[in-house]
Design an enzyme around this catalytic site. Structure first.
Site, PDB file in Angstrom:
ATOM      1  N   GLU A 288      19.408  33.400  17.478  1.00  0.00           N
ATOM      2  CA  GLU A 288      17.930  33.634  16.697  1.00  0.00           C
ATOM      3  C   GLU A 288      17.016  32.351  17.103  1.00  0.00           C
ATOM      4  O   GLU A 288      16.713  31.900  16.063  1.00  0.00           O
ATOM      5  CB  GLU A 288      18.496  33.626  15.145  1.00  0.00           C
ATOM      6  CG  GLU A 288      19.501  34.711  14.819  1.00  0.00           C
ATOM      7  CD  GLU A 288      19.971  34.325  13.335  1.00  0.00           C
ATOM      8  OE1 GLU A 288      19.496  33.467  12.736  1.00  0.00           O
ATOM      9  OE2 GLU A 288      20.950  35.053  13.019  1.00  0.00           O
ATOM     10  N   PRO A 289      16.691  32.321  18.254  1.00  0.00           N
ATOM     11  CA  PRO A 289      15.623  31.487  18.478  1.00  0.00           C
ATOM     12  C   PRO A 289      14.430  31.676  17.702  1.00  0.00           C
ATOM     13  O   PRO A 289      13.773  32.796  18.005  1.00  0.00           O
ATOM     14  CB  PRO A 289      15.624  31.162  19.880  1.00  0.00           C
ATOM     15  CG  PRO A 289      16.036  32.560  20.446  1.00  0.00           C
ATOM     16  CD  PRO A 289      16.940  33.179  19.372  1.00  0.00           C
ATOM     17  N   GLY A 290      13.749  30.664  17.420  1.00  0.00           N
ATOM     18  CA  GLY A 290      12.227  30.740  16.812  1.00  0.00           C
ATOM     19  C   GLY A 290      11.339  29.766  17.518  1.00  0.00           C
ATOM     20  O   GLY A 290      10.650  30.192  18.461  1.00  0.00           O
ATOM     21  N   ARG A 291      11.413  28.480  17.066  1.00  0.00           N
ATOM     22  CA  ARG A 291      10.382  27.678  17.517  1.00  0.00           C
ATOM     23  C   ARG A 291      10.451  27.254  19.030  1.00  0.00           C
ATOM     24  O   ARG A 291       9.312  27.415  19.879  1.00  0.00           O
ATOM     25  CB  ARG A 291      10.834  26.159  16.940  1.00  0.00           C
ATOM     26  CG  ARG A 291      10.152  25.050  17.302  1.00  0.00           C
ATOM     27  CD  ARG A 291      10.697  23.641  16.865  1.00  0.00           C
ATOM     28  NE  ARG A 291      11.276  23.721  15.564  1.00  0.00           N
ATOM     29  CZ  ARG A 291      10.748  23.261  14.500  1.00  0.00           C
ATOM     30  NH1 ARG A 291       9.500  22.975  14.296  1.00  0.00           N
ATOM     31  NH2 ARG A 291      11.524  23.515  13.524  1.00  0.00           N
ATOM     32  N   ARG A 327       2.591  21.446   8.893  1.00  0.00           N
ATOM     33  CA  ARG A 327       3.864  20.703   9.202  1.00  0.00           C
ATOM     34  C   ARG A 327       3.685  19.212   9.061  1.00  0.00           C
ATOM     35  O   ARG A 327       4.588  18.463   8.363  1.00  0.00           O
ATOM     36  CB  ARG A 327       4.156  20.965  10.643  1.00  0.00           C
ATOM     37  CG  ARG A 327       4.385  22.313  11.078  1.00  0.00           C
ATOM     38  CD  ARG A 327       5.387  22.643  12.069  1.00  0.00           C
ATOM     39  NE  ARG A 327       6.575  22.186  12.116  1.00  0.00           N
ATOM     40  CZ  ARG A 327       6.969  21.130  12.796  1.00  0.00           C
ATOM     41  NH1 ARG A 327       6.373  20.379  13.380  1.00  0.00           N
ATOM     42  NH2 ARG A 327       8.272  20.759  12.604  1.00  0.00           N
ATOM     43  N   TYR A 331       6.530  18.100   6.469  1.00  0.00           N
ATOM     44  CA  TYR A 331       7.673  17.327   7.268  1.00  0.00           C
ATOM     45  C   TYR A 331       7.366  15.916   7.793  1.00  0.00           C
ATOM     46  O   TYR A 331       8.083  15.569   8.525  1.00  0.00           O
ATOM     47  CB  TYR A 331       8.381  18.118   8.306  1.00  0.00           C
ATOM     48  CG  TYR A 331       8.279  19.597   7.830  1.00  0.00           C
ATOM     49  CD1 TYR A 331       9.584  19.980   6.683  1.00  0.00           C
ATOM     50  CD2 TYR A 331       7.681  20.375   8.324  1.00  0.00           C
ATOM     51  CE1 TYR A 331       9.232  21.402   6.518  1.00  0.00           C
ATOM     52  CE2 TYR A 331       7.871  21.884   8.234  1.00  0.00           C
ATOM     53  CZ  TYR A 331       8.496  22.283   7.163  1.00  0.00           C
ATOM     54  OH  TYR A 331       8.502  23.797   6.981  1.00  0.00           O
ATOM     55  N   CYS A 358      -8.907  18.802  -0.437  1.00  0.00           N
ATOM     56  CA  CYS A 358      -8.932  17.716  -1.549  1.00  0.00           C
ATOM     57  C   CYS A 358      -7.488  17.229  -1.642  1.00  0.00           C
ATOM     58  O   CYS A 358      -7.225  17.378  -2.639  1.00  0.00           O
ATOM     59  CB  CYS A 358      -9.615  18.178  -2.642  1.00  0.00           C
ATOM     60  SG  CYS A 358     -11.089  19.160  -1.897  1.00  0.00           S
ATOM     61  N   GLU A 359      -6.826  16.803  -0.813  1.00  0.00           N
ATOM     62  CA  GLU A 359      -5.488  16.090  -1.117  1.00  0.00           C
ATOM     63  C   GLU A 359      -5.369  14.974  -0.152  1.00  0.00           C
ATOM     64  O   GLU A 359      -5.666  15.189   1.035  1.00  0.00           O
ATOM     65  CB  GLU A 359      -4.209  17.100  -0.712  1.00  0.00           C
ATOM     66  CG  GLU A 359      -4.377  18.182  -1.691  1.00  0.00           C
ATOM     67  CD  GLU A 359      -3.023  18.726  -2.240  1.00  0.00           C
ATOM     68  OE1 GLU A 359      -1.967  17.878  -2.248  1.00  0.00           O
ATOM     69  OE2 GLU A 359      -2.782  19.936  -2.651  1.00  0.00           O
TER      70      GLU A 359
END
Ligand code: LLP
Length: 428
Positions: A288-291, A327, A331, A358-359
């Site tokens: 199940e590879p994604g990235r 990201r 993270y 605005c953060e």
């Protein structure tokens, strides 16, 4: 791009400076930005196909199914590319199922992961005829059994996700195979859960699966998880329950900033050697590879709106933000940021590259040396995975447009969202 003059960025074979400007395959990014506006995601189809080919080489000669974990990038055009290249898909919601079927996926090559499948999603997937439910708890087994039996005689194909309790040595938010995580069934409970599943009339046990985390850059955690999973396969099969496929999940990392994950083909040669040595080489392999299939295919092109000297830091304020590139905020992830013009004018200064949201958490890169002026274009690298698929409308910002490049051909995968798109579902 005239190949001879091109200088590819390290780790990005299809992203290169040619004639002084940054290209994805043979298309200059500044031209694409002029045509489609910014922020703009641009993907290299060839990078995706090359990444897939590495897995296909590693698994050559085996009964194997590569299920692209579409949460990494679920744009229809990306899904279609992988469907046409023979991939199956790993989905985690009814929405992803609808998306992948719209892109032309074969339902039998779809597997359904996730800890919180609803009854409605189970019905939808059973009606579609998906290949396997990766069940994550005993409670889910019961519910799936009941939903399947709403049609007499129907049986849901299942595999139980087991938790090998292996540390993938990655960010805690993306490590999933440890005892403290919400995912999967504890190693010690696995045999009992399989006995239970095998006894339920609405279920058909077809496999076993695990997924230990994401952005894994070493082979060791995979080898440990494989050994622990095979111990369980032995124990479960000793009870007369045959496991036709073994699903090892996804998780292989990419090079964000000099990371050196094993190559997919080398990793799989090593894993298959172990599998053969333990006598399980005849089983169907599911992954199940994604990235690792999309991450370094993509860049996000963004325009410098303002440069702002601060008391302690200089800020480079760009038109992409945490709603487009979540990201770093989520993270503390590192994405390289490079200018579209190879030879920058003026002196480099050290900047925090930040978005308009605005953060204070809305940053894209910290302490980057850049020679930039207002109006310049930058490319945020490694933006093919978990960027657009995690994008939001925070601050009522429209989602960006996406373009796929293959050679010198470009396809607009998604037009930029309009304010009308955003207001459509609401009423006064
Ligand atoms: N299979 C399952 C059951 C998963 O939960 C995941 C990812 C995958 C496969 C694919 O993993 P990959 O090959 O992409 O590492 N948003 C985070 C990553 C979250 C991963 C969630 N699960 C990030 O941006 O780093």
């Amino acid at each position: 791009m005239s190949r001879a003059a091109a200088t590819a960025l390290p780790g990005h074979p299809h992203i290169a400076y040619a004639d002084g400007s940054l290209h994805v395959e043979q298309r200059a990014l500044d031209g694409l930005a002029r045509e489609h506006g910014t922020p703009l995601f641009v993907y290299s189809a060839q990078w995706m196909l090359d990444a897939l080919a590495a897995y296909q080489r590693g698994l050559a000669g085996r009964d194997a199914l590569i299920c692209y974990a579409m949460k990494a990038n679920s744009s229809l055009g990306v899904l279609r590319l992988f469907a046409q290249a023979g991939c199956g898909f790993d989905i985690v919601s009814g929405g992803e199922l609808a998306r992948v079927l719209a892109a032309g996926a074969e339902p039998a090559r779809v597997i359904f992961s996730g800890v919180g499948k609803t009854r409605a999603e189970m019905r939808q997937a059973l009606d579609a005829g998906i290949g396997c439910f990766n069940v994550e708890s005993e409670a889910e087994l019961e519910v799936l059994n009941a939903v399947a039996l709403e049609q007499p005689g129907r049986r849901a194909p299942v595999s139980v996700r087991i938790n090998p309790n292996v540390d993938p040595k990655t960010h805690p938010y993306i490590s999933t195979g440890l005892k403290g995580n919400k995912f999967g069934v504890a190693h010690d409970r696995a045999a009992a859960v399989y006995r239970h599943a095998a006894a339920l009339p609405g279920l058909q046990v077809v496999g076993i699966d695990c997924h230990i985390g994401s952005q894994i850059t070493e082979a060791a955690p995979y080898l440990d998880a494989l050994e622990r999973m095979l111990d369980l396969v032995q124990a479960i099969e000793a009870e007369g329950i045959r496991l036709h496929h073994l699903d090892f999940g996804g998780g292989l990392g990419i090079d964000y900033n000099g990371d050196t994950p094993p190559a997919a083909d080398a990793l799989w040669r090593e894993l298959l050697a172990r599998l053969d040595a333990r006598g399980f080489g005849d089983r169907r392999i599911v992954i199940e590879p994604g990235r690792s299939l999309v991450g370094n295919a993509g860049v996000c092109v963004t325009e410098v709106l303002y440069t702002k000297p601060g008391e302690e830091k200089n800020f480079c304020i760009v038109d992409a933000a945490m709603n487009d590139l979540p990201r770093p905020a989520m993270y503390q992830a590192f994405h390289r940021i490079v200018p579209l013009r190879e030879a920058a004018e003026g002196q480099a200064l050290r900047y925090d590259v930040v978005g308009p949201v605005c953060e204070s958490g809305d940053w894209i890169g910290r302490d980057r040396d850049l020679a930039v002026r207002e109006g310049d274009l930058l490319a945020v690298l490694s933006a093919g995975a978990y960027c657009m698929s995690m994008a939001s409308n925070y601050n009522t910002r429209p989602r960006a447009a996406e373009v796929l490049v293959h050679g010198d051909r470009t396809t607009l995968l998604r037009r930029r969202e309009t304010i009308e798109d955003q207001l459509r579902a609401e009423q006064l």
